[in-house]
Enzyme design. Structure first.
Site, PDB file in Angstrom:
ATOM      1  N   ASP A  14      42.399  41.619  48.441  1.00  0.00           N
ATOM      2  CA  ASP A  14      43.834  41.500  48.134  1.00  0.00           C
ATOM      3  C   ASP A  14      44.377  40.091  48.315  1.00  0.00           C
ATOM      4  OD1 ASP A  14      43.815  44.317  47.773  1.00  0.00           O
ATOM      5  OD2 ASP A  14      44.017  44.565  49.931  1.00  0.00           O
ATOM      6  N   LYS A  17      43.590  37.713  43.683  1.00  0.00           N
ATOM      7  CA  LYS A  17      42.572  37.189  42.761  1.00  0.00           C
ATOM      8  C   LYS A  17      43.000  37.312  41.307  1.00  0.00           C
ATOM      9  CE  LYS A  17      39.140  39.604  44.730  1.00  0.00           C
ATOM     10  NZ  LYS A  17      39.582  39.845  46.087  1.00  0.00           N
ATOM     11  N   GLY A  41      41.405  46.573  42.736  1.00  0.00           N
ATOM     12  CA  GLY A  41      42.598  46.737  41.903  1.00  0.00           C
ATOM     13  C   GLY A  41      43.121  45.367  41.555  1.00  0.00           C
ATOM     14  N   HIS A  42      42.926  44.947  40.328  1.00  0.00           N
ATOM     15  CA  HIS A  42      43.362  43.619  39.913  1.00  0.00           C
ATOM     16  C   HIS A  42      44.564  43.752  38.977  1.00  0.00           C
ATOM     17  CE1 HIS A  42      39.069  41.975  40.873  1.00  0.00           C
ATOM     18  NE2 HIS A  42      39.774  42.244  41.935  1.00  0.00           N
ATOM     19  N   GLN A 224      37.009  42.752  46.316  1.00  0.00           N
ATOM     20  CA  GLN A 224      37.152  42.796  47.775  1.00  0.00           C
ATOM     21  C   GLN A 224      37.103  41.370  48.357  1.00  0.00           C
ATOM     22  OE1 GLN A 224      34.553  45.319  46.522  1.00  0.00           O
ATOM     23  NE2 GLN A 224      36.435  46.369  46.053  1.00  0.00           N
TER      24      GLN A 224
HETATM   25  P1  IMP Z   1      35.434  51.517  50.307  1.00  0.00           P
HETATM   26  O1  IMP Z   1      35.128  50.245  49.613  1.00  0.00           O
HETATM   27  O2  IMP Z   1      36.291  52.455  49.485  1.00  0.00           O
HETATM   28  O3  IMP Z   1      34.226  52.194  50.844  1.00  0.00           O
HETATM   29  O4  IMP Z   1      36.353  51.162  51.595  1.00  0.00           O
HETATM   30  C1  IMP Z   1      35.830  50.459  52.702  1.00  0.00           C
HETATM   31  C2  IMP Z   1      36.864  49.485  53.269  1.00  0.00           C
HETATM   32  O5  IMP Z   1      37.074  48.433  52.340  1.00  0.00           O
HETATM   33  C3  IMP Z   1      38.248  50.097  53.534  1.00  0.00           C
HETATM   34  O6  IMP Z   1      38.811  49.494  54.693  1.00  0.00           O
HETATM   35  C4  IMP Z   1      39.038  49.723  52.298  1.00  0.00           C
HETATM   36  O7  IMP Z   1      40.418  49.659  52.552  1.00  0.00           O
HETATM   37  C5  IMP Z   1      38.469  48.331  52.019  1.00  0.00           C
HETATM   38  N1  IMP Z   1      38.562  47.964  50.606  1.00  0.00           N
HETATM   39  C6  IMP Z   1      37.788  48.374  49.587  1.00  0.00           C
HETATM   40  N2  IMP Z   1      38.161  47.804  48.427  1.00  0.00           N
HETATM   41  C7  IMP Z   1      39.176  46.989  48.716  1.00  0.00           C
HETATM   42  C8  IMP Z   1      39.959  46.083  47.935  1.00  0.00           C
HETATM   43  O8  IMP Z   1      39.783  45.897  46.724  1.00  0.00           O
HETATM   44  N3  IMP Z   1      40.937  45.412  48.627  1.00  0.00           N
HETATM   45  C9  IMP Z   1      41.123  45.549  49.958  1.00  0.00           C
HETATM   46  N4  IMP Z   1      40.409  46.370  50.727  1.00  0.00           N
HETATM   47  C10 IMP Z   1      39.446  47.089  50.119  1.00  0.00           C
END
Ligand code: IMP
Length: 429
Positions: A14, A17, A41-42, A224
């Site tokens: 977040d 990007k 989520g972009h 991420q």
């Molecule tokens: P997962 O990727 O759904 O398995 O989540 C694992 C951790 O990564 C959690 O704390 C999510 O909130 C975080 N996370 C996954 N994708 C994103 C992203 O695009 N932005 C911010 N945090 C993310």
């Protein structure tokens, strides 16, 4: 673009990007997603219209750019088709000519999503996005995954899915899941979805090789952030893929020397969604009010799950670690305008441990460190900033501090949500 470029988040995701990708994608011939899935989520604003992309690379909004979902991504067929449909409705060309999917991406199947949700209901959950990301990468590592190209042979796929199914059902039951899971429904749906996607499939390595040989420039779009990396992030509160620059190669099929200029993006402060240690989180006293201010002014709510993000001060110890792990060429700094109006800003320059102070980001016990801050004068509104010399002195000092501490140049500064509110200094575009 003069050379290939890899863009990564340097924090817990977040970092904003999408805005930068939008600027870069216009100059690239091919945009590649190489890890993660629709947990990302972009949000991109084009012509005043907001588009949120979770899986399809951001280059899709630029007519001349081709887009590839690389082999390192975990792929949800339903999400892909929904996203494709939404783009089509906006008049975007999403034909297989310009939207490719690696034939060896691992599929997120319904039981992966169910397993993710069931584990999240247990005590001590890590707050995943619930999209089935972890269980799919888990199956990939355990050699129990299904690669999309396997669906071209439905008989073999049927047999394989059958052999996987009983274990998944048992696992879900043991985890207390009450969601229904029927073999025939999963199989039939997967086959139907596949037929709508098969024309997009390519051997991603071969495709990128041919583009490279033709002199095309490739933008690797990270998702991420570095602190969520499965190896070097704040384990176990991380995502399930490698988010670092090194994976741009493995997750796409080009070689490690071909990922080009490595650009890392950080906000001028920090946020985190989900659970896990966060040393500079604004929790108490005046900081608590600053945290709320950042959340509101920075609109810090997730574009994938809508969850409120935790907010805190910029952490230079963590940033230096991310710079080193990615061997960054340059840093991009986003959302400096969100801090506008604060009389004073803080940056963590070291951590206090039980037995002394350190500037090394630890692999263990991050929840126990206390940040040691340097305070700097804040800055006012940035609406009239057109060039570097318009930046307030205090903000210039803040930027220099980041450069000195990380030993890396700040090459891009975003001073607002609009495309024009950007300063570029030395990006190879
Ligand atoms: P997962 O990727 O759904 O398995 O989540 C694992 C951790 O990564 C959690 O704390 C999510 O909130 C975080 N996370 C996954 N994708 C994103 C992203 O695009 N932005 C911010 N945090 C993310």
């Amino acid at each position: 673009m003069k050379q290939n470029l890899t863009l990564l988040g340097l924090q817990w995701g977040d970092e904003g990007k999408a805005k930068l990708i939008d600027v870069l994608a216009e100059k690239a011939d091919v945009v590649v997603r190489f890890q993660g899935g629709n947990n990302a989520g972009h949000t991109i604003v084009v012509g005043g219209e907001k588009t949120v992309l979770h899986l399809i690379p951001s280059g899709i909004l630029h007519e001349k750019t081709e887009n590839l979902i690389g082999n390192g991504v975990v792929f949800d067929m339903e999400v892909f088709l929904q996203e494709k449909q939404k783009l089509e409705a906006k008049g975007v060309d999403v034909s297989p000519n310009r939207l490719k999917v690696s034939e060896i991406v691992h599929l997120i199947l319904p039981y992966h999503r169910q397993l993710d949700r069931a584990r999240e209901n247990l005590k001590g959950s890590i707050g995943t996005t619930g999209r089935g990301i972890g269980p799919t990468y888990g199956d990939k590592a355990m050699r129990l995954g299904v690669r999309i190209g396997e669906l071209a042979r439905p008989k073999d796929f049927e047999e394989k899915l059958k052999s996987l199914f009983e274990e998944k059902k048992k696992l879900l039951k043991d985890l207390g899941s009450v969601e229904s899971l029927e073999f025939q429904a999963v199989f039939d749906q997967a086959c139907q979805l596949f037929e709508k996607i098969r024309e997009h499939l390519v051997d991603s390595a071969r495709y990128l090789r041919s583009k490279t040989e033709a002199g095309k420039k490739i933008l690797f779009e990270g998702a991420q952030g570095s602190l969520l990396d499965i190896d070097y992030g704040t384990y176990p509160f991380v995502t399930s893929s490698n988010t670092l620059a090194g994976f741009a190669s493995c997750g796409s099929g080009l070689g490690p020397k071909e990922v080009g200029y490595i650009l890392g993006l950080t906000k001028a402060y920090c946020t985190r969604v989900g659970s896990g240690p966060f040393p500079t989180e604004c929790l108490e006293g005046t900081d608590e009010r600053v945290g709320q201010w950042l959340a509101e002014k920075g609109n810090e709510f997730g574009s994938t799950t809508g969850r409120a993000r935790r907010c805190g001060w910029l952490d230079l110890v963590a940033l230096k670690r991310a710079k080193d792990l990615n061997a960054l060429d340059g840093i991009a700094l986003s959302k400096v305008d969100v801090l506008s109006g604060l009389p004073e800003v803080k940056l963590a320059t070291a951590y206090q441990l039980e037995d002394g102070e350190t500037q090394d980001f630890p692999n263990f016990g991050l929840e126990k460190v206390r940040p040691i801050y340097e305070k700097m004068e804040g800055w006012g509104p940035l609406d009239s900033v057109k060039s570097e010399k318009d930046l307030p002195q205090s903000l210039q000092k803040f930027i220099r501090k980041i450069e000195d501490y990380t030993q890396c140049p700040v090459v891009f500064i975003s001073t607002g949500a609009e495309r024009e509110q950007s300063l570029t200094r030395g990006l190879p575009l």
